[in-house]
Scaffold this active site. Sequence first.
Site, mmCIF file in Angstrom:
data_model
loop_
_atom_site.group_PDB
_atom_site.id
_atom_site.type_symbol
_atom_site.label_atom_id
_atom_site.label_comp_id
_atom_site.label_asym_id
_atom_site.label_seq_id
_atom_site.Cartn_x
_atom_site.Cartn_y
_atom_site.Cartn_z
ATOM 1 N N GLY A 99 10.542 -21.813 -77.371
ATOM 2 C CA GLY A 99 10.818 -22.430 -78.674
ATOM 3 C C GLY A 99 11.217 -23.878 -78.507
ATOM 4 O O GLY A 99 12.299 -24.189 -77.978
ATOM 5 N N VAL A 133 15.611 -27.045 -83.120
ATOM 6 C CA VAL A 133 16.744 -26.786 -82.220
ATOM 7 C C VAL A 133 16.301 -26.932 -80.762
ATOM 8 O O VAL A 133 16.993 -27.552 -79.942
ATOM 9 C CB VAL A 133 17.335 -25.381 -82.483
ATOM 10 C CG1 VAL A 133 18.419 -25.051 -81.463
ATOM 11 C CG2 VAL A 133 17.895 -25.298 -83.901
ATOM 12 N N GLU A 184 26.743 -18.253 -79.027
ATOM 13 C CA GLU A 184 27.707 -19.002 -79.865
ATOM 14 C C GLU A 184 27.025 -19.627 -81.070
ATOM 15 O O GLU A 184 27.571 -19.635 -82.181
ATOM 16 C CB GLU A 184 28.408 -20.084 -79.030
ATOM 17 C CG GLU A 184 29.386 -20.946 -79.797
ATOM 18 C CD GLU A 184 30.486 -20.139 -80.492
ATOM 19 O OE1 GLU A 184 30.397 -19.937 -81.713
ATOM 20 O OE2 GLU A 184 31.421 -19.697 -79.804
ATOM 21 N N ALA A 188 26.601 -22.471 -85.998
ATOM 22 C CA ALA A 188 25.926 -23.432 -85.113
ATOM 23 C C ALA A 188 26.850 -23.799 -83.946
ATOM 24 O O ALA A 188 27.314 -22.915 -83.231
ATOM 25 C CB ALA A 188 25.460 -24.648 -85.909
ATOM 26 N N GLU A 247 16.449 -21.844 -92.366
ATOM 27 C CA GLU A 247 15.657 -21.061 -91.427
ATOM 28 C C GLU A 247 14.209 -21.554 -91.547
ATOM 29 O O GLU A 247 13.845 -22.197 -92.544
ATOM 30 C CB GLU A 247 15.750 -19.580 -91.789
ATOM 31 C CG GLU A 247 17.117 -18.980 -91.532
ATOM 32 C CD GLU A 247 17.562 -19.204 -90.102
ATOM 33 O OE1 GLU A 247 16.949 -18.665 -89.178
ATOM 34 O OE2 GLU A 247 18.542 -19.953 -89.898
ATOM 35 N N ASP A 272 20.436 -14.319 -93.903
ATOM 36 C CA ASP A 272 20.982 -15.099 -92.793
ATOM 37 C C ASP A 272 22.511 -14.936 -92.724
ATOM 38 O O ASP A 272 23.077 -14.748 -91.636
ATOM 39 C CB ASP A 272 20.600 -16.577 -92.954
ATOM 40 C CG ASP A 272 21.057 -17.393 -91.763
ATOM 41 O OD1 ASP A 272 20.461 -17.260 -90.687
ATOM 42 O OD2 ASP A 272 22.048 -18.149 -91.903
ATOM 43 N N LYS A 313 24.908 -13.071 -89.807
ATOM 44 C CA LYS A 313 26.109 -13.653 -89.188
ATOM 45 C C LYS A 313 27.306 -12.711 -89.340
ATOM 46 O O LYS A 313 28.109 -12.548 -88.412
ATOM 47 C CB LYS A 313 26.403 -15.020 -89.807
ATOM 48 C CG LYS A 313 25.364 -16.050 -89.404
ATOM 49 C CD LYS A 313 25.445 -17.297 -90.255
ATOM 50 C CE LYS A 313 24.428 -18.326 -89.766
ATOM 51 N NZ LYS A 313 24.202 -19.399 -90.725
ATOM 52 N N GLY A 335 21.917 -27.641 -88.544
ATOM 53 C CA GLY A 335 21.365 -28.924 -88.104
ATOM 54 C C GLY A 335 21.025 -28.825 -86.621
ATOM 55 O O GLY A 335 21.700 -28.110 -85.868
HETATM 56 N N1 NDP Z 1 18.317 -25.066 -87.757
HETATM 57 C C1 NDP Z 1 19.602 -24.744 -87.678
HETATM 58 O O1 NDP Z 1 20.481 -25.436 -88.191
HETATM 59 C C2 NDP Z 1 20.007 -23.520 -86.947
HETATM 60 C C3 NDP Z 1 19.080 -22.685 -86.391
HETATM 61 N N2 NDP Z 1 19.473 -21.571 -85.736
HETATM 62 C C4 NDP Z 1 18.460 -20.719 -85.159
HETATM 63 O O2 NDP Z 1 17.730 -21.469 -84.186
HETATM 64 C C5 NDP Z 1 16.445 -20.889 -84.047
HETATM 65 C C6 NDP Z 1 15.394 -21.988 -84.082
HETATM 66 O O3 NDP Z 1 15.452 -22.633 -85.334
HETATM 67 P P1 NDP Z 1 14.587 -23.963 -85.594
HETATM 68 O O4 NDP Z 1 14.537 -24.781 -84.354
HETATM 69 O O5 NDP Z 1 15.145 -24.545 -86.833
HETATM 70 O O6 NDP Z 1 13.121 -23.344 -85.853
HETATM 71 P P2 NDP Z 1 11.701 -24.057 -85.699
HETATM 72 O O7 NDP Z 1 10.778 -23.320 -86.599
HETATM 73 O O8 NDP Z 1 11.840 -25.540 -85.840
HETATM 74 O O9 NDP Z 1 11.287 -23.786 -84.180
HETATM 75 C C7 NDP Z 1 10.937 -22.521 -83.715
HETATM 76 C C8 NDP Z 1 10.197 -22.658 -82.384
HETATM 77 O O10 NDP Z 1 9.958 -21.341 -81.889
HETATM 78 C C9 NDP Z 1 8.578 -21.228 -81.533
HETATM 79 N N3 NDP Z 1 8.200 -19.821 -81.673
HETATM 80 C C10 NDP Z 1 8.200 -19.062 -82.793
HETATM 81 N N4 NDP Z 1 7.821 -17.795 -82.502
HETATM 82 C C11 NDP Z 1 7.574 -17.775 -81.168
HETATM 83 C C12 NDP Z 1 7.162 -16.766 -80.266
HETATM 84 N N5 NDP Z 1 6.915 -15.512 -80.681
HETATM 85 N N6 NDP Z 1 7.012 -17.092 -78.957
HETATM 86 C C13 NDP Z 1 7.249 -18.354 -78.521
HETATM 87 N N7 NDP Z 1 7.659 -19.350 -79.333
HETATM 88 C C14 NDP Z 1 7.818 -19.056 -80.643
HETATM 89 C C15 NDP Z 1 7.858 -22.157 -82.481
HETATM 90 O O11 NDP Z 1 6.587 -22.486 -81.958
HETATM 91 P P3 NDP Z 1 5.492 -23.355 -82.805
HETATM 92 O O12 NDP Z 1 5.988 -24.754 -82.718
HETATM 93 O O13 NDP Z 1 4.220 -23.112 -82.080
HETATM 94 O O14 NDP Z 1 5.524 -22.790 -84.203
HETATM 95 C C16 NDP Z 1 8.837 -23.338 -82.472
HETATM 96 O O15 NDP Z 1 8.660 -24.102 -81.293
HETATM 97 C C17 NDP Z 1 16.322 -19.833 -85.161
HETATM 98 O O16 NDP Z 1 16.583 -18.554 -84.619
HETATM 99 C C18 NDP Z 1 17.426 -20.217 -86.131
HETATM 100 O O17 NDP Z 1 17.940 -19.113 -86.847
HETATM 101 C C19 NDP Z 1 20.789 -21.228 -85.579
HETATM 102 C C20 NDP Z 1 21.761 -22.020 -86.065
HETATM 103 C C21 NDP Z 1 21.457 -23.218 -86.842
HETATM 104 N N1 LIG Z 2 19.758 -21.501 -91.776
HETATM 105 C C1 LIG Z 2 21.038 -21.371 -91.158
HETATM 106 C C2 LIG Z 2 21.036 -22.133 -89.877
HETATM 107 C C3 LIG Z 2 22.167 -21.764 -89.012
HETATM 108 O O1 LIG Z 2 22.401 -20.624 -88.674
HETATM 109 C C4 LIG Z 2 22.115 -21.923 -92.064
HETATM 110 O O2 LIG Z 2 21.733 -22.581 -93.023
HETATM 111 O O3 LIG Z 2 23.296 -21.693 -91.823
HETATM 112 NA NA NA Z 3 29.109 -21.196 -83.295
#
Ligand code: NDP
Ligand SMILES: N[C@@H](CC=O)C(=O)O
Ligand code: NA
Length: 361
Positions: A11, A15, A137, A142, A206, A217, A221, A344
């Site tokens: 991923g 993030v 964590e 976050a 998300e 979501d 949590k 974020g």
């Molecule tokens: N954004 C936030 O503030 C927060 C996010 N999170 C968590 O962080 C995680 C990532 O969020 P975010 O970065 O915003 O999401 P994004 O959609 O920006 O990124 C997800 C990434 O995962 C890849 N991916 C998805 N499915 C697969 C798979 N089956 N195998 C391999 N790679 C895969 C995607 O690939 P591709 O680019 O090819 O689509 C992409 O690179 C989530 O679980 C979210 O709940 C937690 C706390 C806060």
């Molecule tokens: N989508 C979630 C991201 C962090 O977990 C949120 O808005 O809190």
């Molecule tokens: Na935390």
Amino acid sequence: MSQPVSVAVIGVGLVGGAFLRQLALPALAPHFRLVYLSSSTRCIFNAAGTQLSALASATDAPSIDALLTRLTPLATTGKVVLVDNTSAQAVANAYPHFLKAGVSVVTPNKKAFSGELGLYKEIVQAQTEGKSRALGEATVGAGLPVVQTLKDIVATGDKVIRIEGVLSGTLSYIFNTFSPPSPSSSSDLPSFSQTVRVAREKGYTEPHPGDDLDGSDVARKLTILSRIVPELADVLPQGYASVDVQSLVPKGLEGCKTGDEFLEKLVAHDAEYAKLREEAAKEGMVLRYVGVIDVERRVVKASLEKYPATHPFATSLGGSDNILSFTTQRYSPRPLLVQGAGAGADVTAMGVMGDLLKLVG
Ligand SMILES: NC(=O)C1=CN([C@@H]2O[C@H](COP(=O)(O)OP(=O)(O)OC[C@H]3O[C@@H](n4cnc5c(N)ncnc54)[C@H](OP(=O)(O)O)[C@@H]3O)[C@@H](O)[C@H]2O)C=CC1
Ligand SMILES: N[C@@H](CC=O)C(=O)O
Ligand code: NA
């Protein structure tokens, strides 16, 4: 310095990208060797080290089984950590296999810790069998110290009475903006759909914003926190699906496949949300989406509530702030409070990186 820890990253989105930038910081980079990178469509592995720029020209399709086969021998001679920066259930389901192979897991992905109790128990068991650990964590609040704080409360013999707060960065941003405590005039206030759109642009939502608005979501949590409290370890057998949750997704939008489609259709429902805001404002109240864990009553729930415009949930929150209040035997009647940005890319990546650093040494 001890041998660098091998790091496999699945991923590289919002993030994941921020995490890789932190991993490359001069103070941190010498402790780690990036051996694997994957998006949903391509991956690259090199036991001697790789980098993000190499992923664009990679031709291999990602495979969890192939990754396990590659990381297993590395874990017999050194420390190996899988960093899951996806929200994929398929990746979460594989944690027990990695953990049993001696590969630790660090993740902001809530799926493994907040789904069926069976998978969660497998993960706990797999850690006790080997030298590996699973840390999440960033799954709650976050980068804020929420999960470790609760683990410390429990591990040091305190008893949790109640946990409550605003646990969604997205819903916090939406209601702090949409329903502020002292608007200059109601005509200046943004529409609900526009506020959701901006939350998504800021990287708070998300991958599908419906997962924030339907309360799932927050339910995830609450499940993650409940399972750390011994008295509630088995209270949510189906995980987040067992939580009493109020959805904010309008009828007819539940089946939207993409976030874009969801946002386009949400516009037609702006008047319904504006009415809720007006009704609250007439009573001198604001809207806030809160989660509650009541240990004695074994109640875990998430709902949209009205609070007086003078309440701390109305006055002290801004941006994507989360606030969590832990009432325990020690922290009672005055609770332990944790507050700050709860979504974020950079702050979430900090939570992931902080966990990774716990595994060095
Ligand atoms: N954004 C936030 O503030 C927060 C996010 N999170 C968590 O962080 C995680 C990532 O969020 P975010 O970065 O915003 O999401 P994004 O959609 O920006 O990124 C997800 C990434 O995962 C890849 N991916 C998805 N499915 C697969 C798979 N089956 N195998 C391999 N790679 C895969 C995607 O690939 P591709 O680019 O090819 O689509 C992409 O690179 C989530 O679980 C979210 O709940 C937690 C706390 C806060
Ligand atoms: N989508 C979630 C991201 C962090 O977990 C949120 O808005 O809190
Ligand atoms: Na935390």
